[in-house]
Write an enzyme that holds these catalytic residues in place. Structure first.
Site, PDB file in Angstrom:
ATOM      1  N   ASN A 186       3.224  -1.539   8.738  1.00  0.00           N
ATOM      2  CA  ASN A 186       4.436  -0.734   8.755  1.00  0.00           C
ATOM      3  C   ASN A 186       4.183   0.770   8.669  1.00  0.00           C
ATOM      4  OD1 ASN A 186       7.392  -0.030   8.012  1.00  0.00           O
ATOM      5  ND2 ASN A 186       6.266   0.568   6.174  1.00  0.00           N
ATOM      6  N   SER A 197       6.695  -1.378  15.569  1.00  0.00           N
ATOM      7  CA  SER A 197       6.631  -0.467  16.701  1.00  0.00           C
ATOM      8  C   SER A 197       7.929   0.324  16.685  1.00  0.00           C
ATOM      9  CB  SER A 197       6.434  -1.253  18.007  1.00  0.00           C
ATOM     10  OG  SER A 197       6.377  -0.374  19.112  1.00  0.00           O
ATOM     11  N   ASP A 254      -4.574   5.373   2.544  1.00  0.00           N
ATOM     12  CA  ASP A 254      -4.160   6.230   3.652  1.00  0.00           C
ATOM     13  C   ASP A 254      -4.794   5.612   4.892  1.00  0.00           C
ATOM     14  OD1 ASP A 254      -4.120   8.248   5.687  1.00  0.00           O
ATOM     15  OD2 ASP A 254      -3.773   9.756   4.138  1.00  0.00           O
ATOM     16  N   TYR A 280       3.683  10.188  20.024  1.00  0.00           N
ATOM     17  CA  TYR A 280       4.295   9.064  19.314  1.00  0.00           C
ATOM     18  C   TYR A 280       4.408   7.873  20.257  1.00  0.00           C
ATOM     19  CZ  TYR A 280       7.625   6.470  16.399  1.00  0.00           C
ATOM     20  OH  TYR A 280       8.249   5.505  15.644  1.00  0.00           O
ATOM     21  N   THR A 313       0.840  -1.198   0.000  1.00  0.00           N
ATOM     22  CA  THR A 313       0.000   0.000   0.000  1.00  0.00           C
ATOM     23  C   THR A 313       0.875   1.248   0.000  1.00  0.00           C
ATOM     24  OG1 THR A 313      -0.241   0.447   2.390  1.00  0.00           O
ATOM     25  CG2 THR A 313      -1.626  -1.290   1.438  1.00  0.00           C
ATOM     26  N   LYS A 352       2.669   3.998  19.960  1.00  0.00           N
ATOM     27  CA  LYS A 352       3.475   2.781  19.955  1.00  0.00           C
ATOM     28  C   LYS A 352       3.207   1.917  21.182  1.00  0.00           C
ATOM     29  CE  LYS A 352       5.371   3.486  15.995  1.00  0.00           C
ATOM     30  NZ  LYS A 352       4.902   2.668  14.848  1.00  0.00           N
ATOM     31  N   THR A 367      17.129   5.366   7.374  1.00  0.00           N
ATOM     32  CA  THR A 367      16.127   5.427   6.310  1.00  0.00           C
ATOM     33  C   THR A 367      15.807   6.894   6.076  1.00  0.00           C
ATOM     34  OG1 THR A 367      14.230   5.370   7.813  1.00  0.00           O
ATOM     35  CG2 THR A 367      15.154   3.240   7.131  1.00  0.00           C
TER      36      THR A 367
END
Length: 275
Positions: free
Chosen positions: A83, A134, A56, A148, A32, A152, A183
């Site tokens: 993810n 996570s 989304d 955040y 996706t 998580k 990343t």
């Protein structure tokens, strides 16, 4: 063994790395994205084993349809990787209501609804795996990342209970807890509150420095981390948690030890409320 994977957020970060490695070894991937052009190159090379689905995660009404579409395209789902997500940083008071809602809708509610939508397909296949991304922030909390952390920690609680619920169906659940990774998360996956001057003296202000690309000194190799996630699917039983990175191990063990020490100090006082 050739598997069919459903992975959210394959346009960048871990989702992209996972998809590249899986397609290279001959697995099938339903990925996706919010922007299909982000994976146009992969689609051109691997069109026979890679399907792209626009999603989304805040559009919860569409999640089940996309999961069903992916399962119909390939005939089954073997592994679901939740993810997609992003980091929202700033003191709790600095965040707007809209920012709070969007962070919860994406990271927590979107992940929960994705897994719920996938479970009927995994049961129909006679088993499978769920990998929930996570973070070390799912076990350790820092000033400036309260929302955040909330997403998580929330998704970890969900997955820990879920693992016991679906074990009788042969479905394994693994919570992936990476530390910092090189990343593009720091460039596109971070969002920030508008600073309030009152918080200039707060520890929460430290996260403002991440605006220019994330925290310095990141040690995690995203390719190796993706490979470890893929390898975990062959482990039996499924590891409940997969800690990736020396920084993640240090942060998580430090947090757990501090929490346990705090609880142990109340061993004698806790029974005082027994009836």
């Amino acid at each position: 063994m050739t598997r069919t994977w459903l992975i959210t957020g394959v346009g960048s970060g871990f989702g992209r790395r996972l998809t590249e490695q899986l397609l290279a070894r001959g697995d099938r991937v339903a990925g996706t994205v919010r922007r299909p052009d982000a994976v146009a190159d992969l689609r051109e090379v691997h069109g026979g084993t890679f399907s792209v689905h626009v999603l989304d995660l805040t559009d919860t009404d569409r999640i089940r349809g996309v999961v069903d579409e992916a399962a119909a395209r390939w005939g089954r789902l073997d592994v679901v990787v939740s993810n997609a997500g992003y980091g929202l940083f700033g003191a709790a008071e600095e965040l707007t209501d809209a920012q709070v809602t969007h962070q919860l809708d994406t990271n927590l509610l979107g992940s929960v609804q994705l897994v719920r939508a996938a479970l009927p397909h995994l049961r129909a296949a006679g088993g499978g795996r769920v990998l929930q991304l996570s973070s070390s922030a799912g076990q350790a909390a820092w000033p400036g990342s309260s929302l955040y952390n909330a997403t998580k920690w929330g998704v970890e609680g969900f997955c820990e209970a879920l693992a016991a619920e679906v074990a009788p169906f042969g479905i394994g659940v693994t919570i992936v807890e990476p530390g910092g990774a090189r990343t593009d998360f720091g460039h596109g996956g971070l969002r920030f509150a508008e600073p309030l001057a009152a918080y200039d003296v707060s520890p929460a202000a430290a996260v403002r420095a991440f605006r220019d690309g994330g925290p310095p000194g990141v040690v995690g190799d995203p390719g190796r981390m993706a490979a470890a996630m893929i390898a975990s699917v062959d482990q039996s039983p499924a590891p409940l948690r997969l800690v990736l990175g020396s920084d993640a191990w240090t942060a998580i063990t430090g947090s757990l030890e501090a929490r346990l020490a705090d609880v142990r100090r109340q061993r004698d006082t806790a029974p005082a409320t027994d009836g």
